[in-house]
Design a protein around this motif. Structure first.
Motif, PDB file in Angstrom:
ATOM      1  N   MET A 251       0.860  -1.180   0.000  1.00 29.01           N
ATOM      2  CA  MET A 251       0.000   0.000   0.000  1.00 29.01           C
ATOM      3  C   MET A 251       0.900   1.234   0.000  1.00 29.01           C
ATOM      4  O   MET A 251       1.786   1.361   0.835  1.00 29.01           O
ATOM      5  CB  MET A 251      -0.903   0.008   1.233  1.00 29.01           C
ATOM      6  N   GLU A 252       0.692   2.109  -0.958  1.00 25.66           N
ATOM      7  CA  GLU A 252       1.530   3.285  -1.089  1.00 25.66           C
ATOM      8  C   GLU A 252       0.656   4.538  -1.122  1.00 25.66           C
ATOM      9  O   GLU A 252       0.326   5.045  -2.196  1.00 25.66           O
ATOM     10  CB  GLU A 252       2.369   3.199  -2.368  1.00 25.66           C
ATOM     11  N   PRO A 253       0.262   5.010   0.043  1.00 29.41           N
ATOM     12  CA  PRO A 253      -0.590   6.201   0.055  1.00 29.41           C
ATOM     13  C   PRO A 253       0.159   7.424  -0.461  1.00 29.41           C
ATOM     14  O   PRO A 253       1.266   7.726  -0.002  1.00 29.41           O
ATOM     15  CB  PRO A 253      -0.956   6.351   1.539  1.00 29.41           C
ATOM     16  N   LEU A 254      -0.403   8.073  -1.424  1.00 27.63           N
ATOM     17  CA  LEU A 254       0.173   9.298  -1.964  1.00 27.63           C
ATOM     18  C   LEU A 254      -0.761  10.456  -1.696  1.00 27.63           C
ATOM     19  O   LEU A 254      -1.987  10.295  -1.735  1.00 27.63           O
ATOM     20  CB  LEU A 254       0.396   9.177  -3.478  1.00 27.63           C
ATOM     21  N   ARG A 255      -0.191  11.598  -1.442  1.00 27.33           N
ATOM     22  CA  ARG A 255      -1.010  12.794  -1.309  1.00 27.33           C
ATOM     23  C   ARG A 255      -1.272  13.322  -2.711  1.00 27.33           C
ATOM     24  O   ARG A 255      -0.360  13.695  -3.430  1.00 27.33           O
ATOM     25  CB  ARG A 255      -0.294  13.861  -0.462  1.00 27.33           C
ATOM     26  N   ILE A 256      -2.543  13.321  -3.087  1.00 24.84           N
ATOM     27  CA  ILE A 256      -2.915  13.739  -4.427  1.00 24.84           C
ATOM     28  C   ILE A 256      -3.226  15.230  -4.418  1.00 24.84           C
ATOM     29  O   ILE A 256      -4.134  15.679  -3.721  1.00 24.84           O
ATOM     30  CB  ILE A 256      -4.138  12.955  -4.941  1.00 24.84           C
ATOM     31  N   PRO A 257      -2.472  16.015  -5.166  1.00 21.98           N
ATOM     32  CA  PRO A 257      -2.699  17.465  -5.164  1.00 21.98           C
ATOM     33  C   PRO A 257      -3.942  17.819  -5.974  1.00 21.98           C
ATOM     34  O   PRO A 257      -4.489  16.993  -6.704  1.00 21.98           O
ATOM     35  CB  PRO A 257      -1.432  18.016  -5.825  1.00 21.98           C
ATOM     36  N   SER A 258      -4.367  19.057  -5.863  1.00 27.68           N
ATOM     37  CA  SER A 258      -5.524  19.516  -6.641  1.00 27.68           C
ATOM     38  C   SER A 258      -5.265  20.858  -7.308  1.00 27.68           C
ATOM     39  O   SER A 258      -6.149  21.388  -7.983  1.00 27.68           O
ATOM     40  CB  SER A 258      -6.760  19.625  -5.736  1.00 27.68           C
ATOM     41  N   ASP A 259      -4.063  21.409  -7.143  1.00 24.86           N
ATOM     42  CA  ASP A 259      -3.763  22.715  -7.743  1.00 24.86           C
ATOM     43  C   ASP A 259      -3.625  22.571  -9.256  1.00 24.86           C
ATOM     44  O   ASP A 259      -3.304  21.492  -9.781  1.00 24.86           O
ATOM     45  CB  ASP A 259      -2.486  23.297  -7.141  1.00 24.86           C
ATOM     46  N   ILE A 260      -3.853  23.650  -9.958  1.00 28.91           N
ATOM     47  CA  ILE A 260      -3.895  23.631 -11.417  1.00 28.91           C
ATOM     48  C   ILE A 260      -2.548  23.252 -12.016  1.00 28.91           C
ATOM     49  O   ILE A 260      -2.482  22.578 -13.055  1.00 28.91           O
ATOM     50  CB  ILE A 260      -4.372  25.002 -11.972  1.00 28.91           C
ATOM     51  N   VAL A 261      -1.450  23.649 -11.386  1.00 30.69           N
ATOM     52  CA  VAL A 261      -0.126  23.320 -11.917  1.00 30.69           C
ATOM     53  C   VAL A 261       0.086  21.806 -11.918  1.00 30.69           C
ATOM     54  O   VAL A 261       0.582  21.228 -12.900  1.00 30.69           O
ATOM     55  CB  VAL A 261       0.979  24.032 -11.114  1.00 30.69           C
ATOM     56  N   SER A 262      -0.301  21.150 -10.821  1.00 33.99           N
ATOM     57  CA  SER A 262      -0.151  19.693 -10.730  1.00 33.99           C
ATOM     58  C   SER A 262      -1.056  18.983 -11.736  1.00 33.99           C
ATOM     59  O   SER A 262      -0.650  18.008 -12.377  1.00 33.99           O
ATOM     60  CB  SER A 262      -0.464  19.211  -9.310  1.00 33.99           C
ATOM     61  N   VAL A 263      -2.283  19.478 -11.869  1.00 37.53           N
ATOM     62  CA  VAL A 263      -3.214  18.876 -12.825  1.00 37.53           C
ATOM     63  C   VAL A 263      -2.673  19.009 -14.249  1.00 37.53           C
ATOM     64  O   VAL A 263      -2.724  18.051 -15.045  1.00 37.53           O
ATOM     65  CB  VAL A 263      -4.610  19.515 -12.711  1.00 37.53           C
ATOM     66  N   GLN A 264      -2.136  20.163 -14.576  1.00 38.94           N
ATOM     67  CA  GLN A 264      -1.565  20.363 -15.917  1.00 38.94           C
ATOM     68  C   GLN A 264      -0.343  19.472 -16.121  1.00 38.94           C
ATOM     69  O   GLN A 264      -0.145  18.933 -17.224  1.00 38.94           O
ATOM     70  CB  GLN A 264      -1.204  21.828 -16.116  1.00 38.94           C
ATOM     71  N   ARG A 265       0.459  19.322 -15.087  1.00 37.75           N
ATOM     72  CA  ARG A 265       1.601  18.422 -15.172  1.00 37.75           C
ATOM     73  C   ARG A 265       1.125  16.987 -15.425  1.00 37.75           C
ATOM     74  O   ARG A 265       1.668  16.277 -16.274  1.00 37.75           O
ATOM     75  CB  ARG A 265       2.411  18.481 -13.876  1.00 37.75           C
ATOM     76  N   GLY A 266       0.088  16.575 -14.722  1.00 34.71           N
ATOM     77  CA  GLY A 266      -0.458  15.236 -14.904  1.00 34.71           C
ATOM     78  C   GLY A 266      -1.019  15.031 -16.293  1.00 34.71           C
ATOM     79  O   GLY A 266      -0.851  13.965 -16.904  1.00 34.71           O
ATOM     80  N   GLN A 267      -1.697  16.033 -16.821  1.00 37.07           N
ATOM     81  CA  GLN A 267      -2.240  15.934 -18.180  1.00 37.07           C
ATOM     82  C   GLN A 267      -1.107  15.770 -19.195  1.00 37.07           C
ATOM     83  O   GLN A 267      -1.211  14.974 -20.134  1.00 37.07           O
ATOM     84  CB  GLN A 267      -3.069  17.168 -18.509  1.00 37.07           C
ATOM     85  N   HIS A 268      -0.042  16.536 -19.003  1.00 37.75           N
ATOM     86  CA  HIS A 268       1.101  16.446 -19.916  1.00 37.75           C
ATOM     87  C   HIS A 268       1.720  15.051 -19.869  1.00 37.75           C
ATOM     88  O   HIS A 268       1.989  14.440 -20.922  1.00 37.75           O
ATOM     89  CB  HIS A 268       2.134  17.504 -19.549  1.00 37.75           C
ATOM     90  N   LEU A 269       1.949  14.533 -18.682  1.00 42.99           N
ATOM     91  CA  LEU A 269       2.553  13.210 -18.548  1.00 42.99           C
ATOM     92  C   LEU A 269       1.642  12.126 -19.119  1.00 42.99           C
ATOM     93  O   LEU A 269       2.109  11.179 -19.770  1.00 42.99           O
ATOM     94  CB  LEU A 269       2.853  12.918 -17.080  1.00 42.99           C
TER      95      LEU A 269
END
Length: 301
Positions: free
Chosen positions: A42-60
């Motif tokens: 089990m690897e709990p990660l803190r999932i961000p919600s800021d727009i920069v992180s979301v855009q980074r995720g979309q790019h990846l």
């Protein structure tokens, strides 16, 4: 005459019984493998919600992991393969809409699916390239999940994946590897991720996460693509043994346009339209990595 007919009949009955028993055995073995479970940490990660992180995720998700290739441009799912003999592989709707899994999966479930290739019960997912995604650092994986969580709800219900007789037989005999989870060392220590920069280290990170070694081989020397159809083009040798005359600008042009310096256009089997979405610095980092690896003759490992 009667004896001959009797013998022929017995042979036919015997053949039918052998086929039936073999088919039954293949079905049971394939079902056992499809429903086996793998214990993953089990690897709990803190999932961000800021727009920069979301855009980074979309790019990846689009430029590196190519999630949209299987799940569709809106990640609402897609039929990836539908063959009468082999079966149907369906990438699920990742949104929270009707028919989607977004509302049912927890953040931990998404971590297990992306990084380890298993469903919430621990069963290996089909055709989920988690042996590539296992390379993603925590921050990048969390950004991808943040992007998935940001998606609007889209109603899209599709029939589930299904292995048909020939597909089950090939699966049992190792000719149709569908469970990347079996190739992952799930408890292995995770090395520190390199900082995003124009360095060979970051280039290797992107190359591994994008799954380049899957087609080009572990040494990126190219050659025959494993399990590809005979008419599939061979993967190019990406080492300096083949690219010795290329400049960085040549590499960037190929990745942006799909056209090599000699004017040859790459087959779309090479997913360059996705990689073309990478930034200049990401592509330059990959070029630095390719220049740093040992030269190898095509097809050598």
């Amino acid at each position: 005459m009667y004896e001959t007919v009797k013998v022929v009949g017995l042979v036919i009955v015997g053949a039918v019984l052998i086929v039936a028993v073999s088919a039954g055995a293949i079905f049971m073995i394939s079902e056992a493998r499809l429903n086996q479970t793998i214990a993953v940490p089990m690897e709990p990660l803190r999932i961000p919600s800021d727009i920069v992180s979301v855009q980074r995720g979309q790019h990846l998700a689009s430029a590196v992991a190519m999630c949209t290739d299987c799940h569709g441009s809106n990640l609402a799912g897609k039929v990836v393969v539908d063959d009468r003999a082999l079966g149907r592989i369906v990438a699920p709707n990742l949104t929270r809409g009707r028919g989607g899994v977004g509302a049912a999966l927890s953040d931990a479930d998404l971590v297990r699916a992306i990084r380890h290739g298993v469903d919430p019960q621990g069963r290996p997912l089909l055709s989920m390239p988690s042996d590539d995604y296992n390379h993603f650092a925590d921050a990048d994986l969390a950004a991808i999940i943040a992007y998935v969580r940001s998606l609007p709800a889209i109603d899209m219900t599709r029939a589930p994946s299904e292995l048909r007789p020939l597909g089950r037989a090939m699966f049992v005999f190792g000719q149709l590897p569908l469970q990347a989870a079996l190739n992952i060392e799930h408890t292995a220590a995770r090395p520190a991720a390199p900082a995003p920069a124009v360095t060979p280290e970051y280039g290797k990170y992107l190359t591994d996460s994008a799954g380049c070694p899957t087609c080009h081989g572990p040494g990126l020397s190219g050659g025959t693509v494993p399990l590809a159809s005979p008419d599939t083009v061979q993967a190019s040798n990406l080492t300096s043994a083949a690219l010795g005359t290329w400049a960085e600008t040549d590499f960037l042009r190929v990745m942006r346009t799909g056209v090599r310096p000699d004017g040859h256009r790459l087959s779309t089997f090479m997913p360059w339209p996705y990689f073309a979405q990478m930034t200049d610095d990401e592509l330059r980092a990959i070029w630095r990595f390719l220049q740093a690896i040992p030269p190898r003759q095509t097809g050598t490992r």
